[in-house]
Scaffold this active site. Structure first.
Site, PDB file in Angstrom:
ATOM      1  N   GLU A  15       0.764   9.146   2.147  1.00 20.56           N
ATOM      2  CA  GLU A  15       0.299   9.966   3.274  1.00 20.56           C
ATOM      3  C   GLU A  15      -1.177   9.688   3.555  1.00 20.56           C
ATOM      4  O   GLU A  15      -1.596   9.573   4.707  1.00 20.56           O
ATOM      5  CB  GLU A  15       0.521  11.446   2.951  1.00 20.56           C
ATOM      6  CG  GLU A  15       0.002  12.402   4.016  1.00 20.56           C
ATOM      7  CD  GLU A  15      -0.674  13.618   3.432  1.00 20.56           C
ATOM      8  OE1 GLU A  15      -1.824  13.897   3.827  1.00 20.56           O
ATOM      9  OE2 GLU A  15      -0.063  14.295   2.580  1.00 20.56           O
TER      10      GLU A  15
ATOM     11  N   GLU B  53      -7.341   5.309  -2.441  1.00 22.50           N
ATOM     12  CA  GLU B  53      -6.663   6.579  -2.189  1.00 22.50           C
ATOM     13  C   GLU B  53      -5.857   7.066  -3.396  1.00 22.50           C
ATOM     14  O   GLU B  53      -5.657   8.268  -3.551  1.00 22.50           O
ATOM     15  CB  GLU B  53      -5.742   6.455  -0.971  1.00 22.50           C
ATOM     16  CG  GLU B  53      -6.453   6.060   0.310  1.00 22.50           C
ATOM     17  CD  GLU B  53      -7.502   7.082   0.727  1.00 22.50           C
ATOM     18  OE1 GLU B  53      -7.264   8.294   0.520  1.00 22.50           O
ATOM     19  OE2 GLU B  53      -8.556   6.669   1.248  1.00 22.50           O
TER      20      GLU B  53
END
Length: 815
Positions: free
Chosen positions: A54, A129
């Site tokens: 995401e 991330e």
């Protein structure tokens, strides 16, 4: 298909080439357009790959290769919503805008991001991330956005309880792992596993695509096809279906630990939790469950909530009640702030209370109030600043994601009518549901969360030991590679995007903007000879009158401001001279759409210049709403709440303070950055100081003494509350705001005049907190110094603040 409840037309499509499912909702009166693409993403482990994906897909794509296209996009967008979120079994990417060109720009960037992300061929994105190793001197450490985020989540007692509960209730399906990521498992995620998850689940054949608004429905499909046409329907698609959790045949009990601050008073938490269904539930039973949940826990005076709160075993109710966002419905309830040795008593209290309620049933006025509250909310469909189309999408997705009828998730008329018919026939609907789905249900798990002041230290030691073992297994070449990769990542993060990458981001020009100013119709007048200002807004509100009573707080003393959060709640939760707290709550629920009390704190704004941080607007706001035929009842209830709330109710006052203290203690751990920002803001402005005094660390520190005083000497607290109310509830500081159509406004004017005349004349007397600030600022203001506060968390929160502009400076939009 028409969804009459919301005056929308729904058209379902399937993309021929890929099999993508598409819902196009025609809402001709809704200019706030919404798009969303949702993928079923059931994880098989707790590496957090859905969560990391995401984040990662938003880091550049085929058409928009800049590192953070959404940051650049926001600079020239009129978006009203732009976000993404990961559920335990799906990942959603919604956007919204009132400008058609901007809307399609946002859709283009989002579709390219999820279908063609840079992250699939650039491992640096996963390292940034997700996770990576860094070498600090001779020691290894883990770094990464999601890794650090989840270390914070795993420090929050409530988050740990939620995860332990879900995994214990669903040991055999995808809900038995953590889609957000367990810090101990995140570091097991490989680049191949990362790419494979995207390949399996981010294919159009696994997508649910949603459009909503007043835009051209054919243009929607053309834009979507331009992105989907490059894909083919897979011959052997990955199975993304969510499997039903089989019923547990015996109740289970688990004990888990959560981090607590060394030296603090140990407080435990316990919830009792059920999976309610092991097959699809009928719509009318879902409606009955929603009303039953409100009957049990919806207000402070609800049957189960009141029993738990008044038991004295804990500080506040935990669990959240009915949970309906997964394939199977759940129900959770318990207490937090419990003495560790009392958790078995809490478990027994929950079980005994629910069994007693199932046997005794609910009083008719309680049922009437709960049904009216649920029905009013459904019909009003008031989503506040949240786009209505997004709420519509999430409602549809609750069924669509599990291959059910999407519109079943937003329809309610038939189910509500069926429920009312069963109740009118005398059927004990709620008692039957309670008995079958909870009392006799063996699919039950009790989660006992015990405080452990040494847990954080053990976790840190375990991570350091794991890293040391890894470090000892490496040679010089391995260590050089790690250092080189960390340096490469840092250089990439610091590098500017090429001009052509930034130029690819779609932007609006001045010609794309609507030059017509949007005006809310506003009429300002005085109410008779009272001098009270009345603002009215003639708008279509489906026959509902919205009423705001705003009272000036600036006359309240500085010393009493710490009691304002307590007063706010006691106005609606302590009862009146004629109605106890239960009767008052039920009357509000039966005759209105709700009455709420809050505070408004802001600065006075001047055109084009920076506001004076000490020139504050501070209002106590009492809000109520009702249909036209119930406006007289609304007026009576508002008058009672404002003028007749029984501040002598020390039992309820002490309960509120206990709940506030427990909630604030938890919030400081999970949202430390917010409280650090409040703390720094209290050092150089009145608004910042007052905000800290009423809701920051200063307030938390004062709550212990306030709670002790409330429990030992309530009359002293009551006297201060009475003084505070008297300083605020004065006609000289009252402003009334009404919103509705012509007929409801006529009824509203009668309400406004009644209330204006009921409020005592005059303004506040004595030194208010504004005057106190002016005369005693140096004594009151928090010292301008660096400060550190210790909380039981695996992450640090750091805030640094400084004043950028002085009052009176000219402010420019570009800055």
């Amino acid at each position: 298909e028409m969804v009459e409840e919301y005056n929308t037309r729904v058209i379902m499509y399937e993309h021929k080439k890929t099999g993508a499912q598409v819902m196009s909702v025609l809402a001709p009166e809704e200019n706030n357009k919404v798009f969303g693409v949702v993928f079923r993403t059931p994880p098989s482990d707790s590496t957090g790959v859905p969560h990391i994906l995401e984040h990662s897909v938003l880091c550049g794509s085929r058409l928009y290769p800049s590192k953070e296209p959404f940051v650049d996009l926001l600079k020239g967008s009129l978006q009203t919503f732009l976000n993404a979120f990961t559920y335990p079994d799906r990942t959603c990417y919604p956007v919204a805008s009132t400008n058609a060109k901007d809307f399609y720009n946002l859709i283009s960037v989002y579709l390219d991001a999820v279908l063609h992300p840079r992250a699939m061929h650039d491992e640096l994105v996963l390292k940034q991330e997700g996770w990576h190793l860094e070498l600090d001197g001779d020691k290894l450490s883990y770094k990464g956005v999601v890794f650090n985020e989840m270390k914070g989540v795993y420090s929050s007692p409530e988050s740990l309880m939620q995860r332990a509960t879900q995994q214990a209730l669903f040991p055999d399906n995808t809900y038995g792992v953590d889609s957000g990521g367990d810090p101990n498992a995140i570091t097991d995620l490989t680049f191949d596993g990362f790419k494979s998850f995207h390949s399996n689940f981010y294919h159009p054949s696994n997508a649910r695509v949603f459009f909503y608004g007043d835009d051209d429905p054919y243009k929607r499909l053309e834009l979507l096809d331009s992105f989907l046409k490059d894909f083919e329907r897979p011959t052997a698609p990955a199975d993304s279906s969510v499997q039903w959790q089989p019923k547990l045949q015996e109740p289970r009990r688990i004990v888990e630990q959560f981090p607590s601050a060394p030296g603090s008073t140990p407080k435990a938490m316990l919830t009792v939790n059920w999976v309610l269904n092991h097959a699809p539930v009928r719509p009318e039973d879902e409606m009955a469950l929603a009303v039953m949940d409100h009957l049990l826990l919806g207000t402070p005076s609800s049957a189960l909530r009141k029993r738990l709160t008044q038991s004295g075993l804990g500080e506040s109710v935990a669990g959240g009640g009915l949970g309906g966002e997964l394939l199977q419905e759940t129900f959770s309830v318990g207490l937090k702030g419990v003495s560790p040795e009392d958790t078995p008593k809490v478990e027994q209290l929950v079980l005994d209370s629910i069994a007693e309620i199932a046997k005794e049933g609910f009083e008719q006025d309680a049922i009437d109030a709960s049904i009216n509250s649920v029905e009013f909310s459904l019909r009003e469909f008031n989503t506040g600043s949240f786009p209505r189309g997004l709420s519509f999408m999430l409602g549809c997705m609750s069924k669509w994601i599990y291959d059910g009828s999407p519109t079943e998730g937003v329809r309610f008329e038939a189910a509500l009518a069926a429920l009312k018919e069963r109740l009118a026939a005398g059927e004990p609907v709620f008692q039957t549901l309670l008995q079958k789905l909870i009392v006799e249900n063996t699919h039950r798990v009790t989660v006992d969360m015990q405080p452990d002041p040494e847990l954080e230290a053990r976790r840190q030691a375990e991570e350091e030991e794991k890293l040391q073992v890894l470090r000892d297994s490496m040679d010089a070449e391995d260590l050089k590679r790690i250092a080189d990769e960390a340096r490469e990542l840092q250089e990439a993060q610091e590098a500017e995007d090429p001009p052509e990458a930034r130029a690819a981001i779609p932007r609006l020009s001045l010609e794309d903007l609507d030059r017509t100013e949007k005006e809310v119709p506003t009429q300002v007048e005085a109410i008779g000879d009272t001098g009270v200002p009345l603002l009215t807004h003639d708008l279509s509100t489906n026959g509902i009158l919205y009423t705001d009573l705003a009272l000036d707080v600036t006359g309240a003393s500085m010393e009493d401001l710490e009691l304002l959060p307590l007063l706010v709640r006691m106005l609606t939760e302590s009862g009146t001279s004629e109605l106890d707290e239960v009767a008052l709550s039920r009357r509000i629920g039966t005759y209105t759409g709700g009455i709420g009390v809050s505070t408004l704190r802001t600065l006075k704004h001047k055109d084009g210049t920076i506001s004076d941080p000490d020139d504050v607007v501070f209002r106590l706001v009492v809000r109520g709403k009702a249909v036209e035929s119930r406006v007289p009842e609304l007026a009576s209830l508002l008058e009672s709440v404002l003028l007749d709330a029984q501040l002598s109710n020390g039992r309820r006052g002490a309960e509120i303070l206990r709940e506030a203290r427990a909630g604030l203690r938890s919030a400081v751990v999970s949202s430390g950055h917010s409280y650090a920002a409040l703390r720094t803001g209290a050092r150089d402005s009145l608004l910042g100081y007052v905000s800290e005094l009423m809701g920051g660390v200063t307030y938390l520190q004062r709550l212990e003494a306030l709670q002790a005083e409330a429990e030992s000497d309530w009359p002293a607290v009551q006297a201060r509350l009475e003084r505070l109310r008297a300083s605020i509830v004065r006609r000289g500081g009252l402003l009334i705001n009404l919103t509705g159509n012509g007929r409801t406004l006529s009824a509203g004017r009668e309400l406004a005049e009644r209330l204006a005349r009921a409020v005592p004349e005059g303004g506040a007397s004595g030194e208010g907190f504004v005057d106190a600030w002016k005369s005693r600022r140096d004594e009151l203001v928090l010292p301008m110094r660096n400060e550190g506060l210790v909380v039981p968390s695996q992450v640090n929160y750091v805030v640094k603040s400084a004043r950028l502009f002085d009052a009176g400076e000219e402010g420019k939009g570009s800055s």
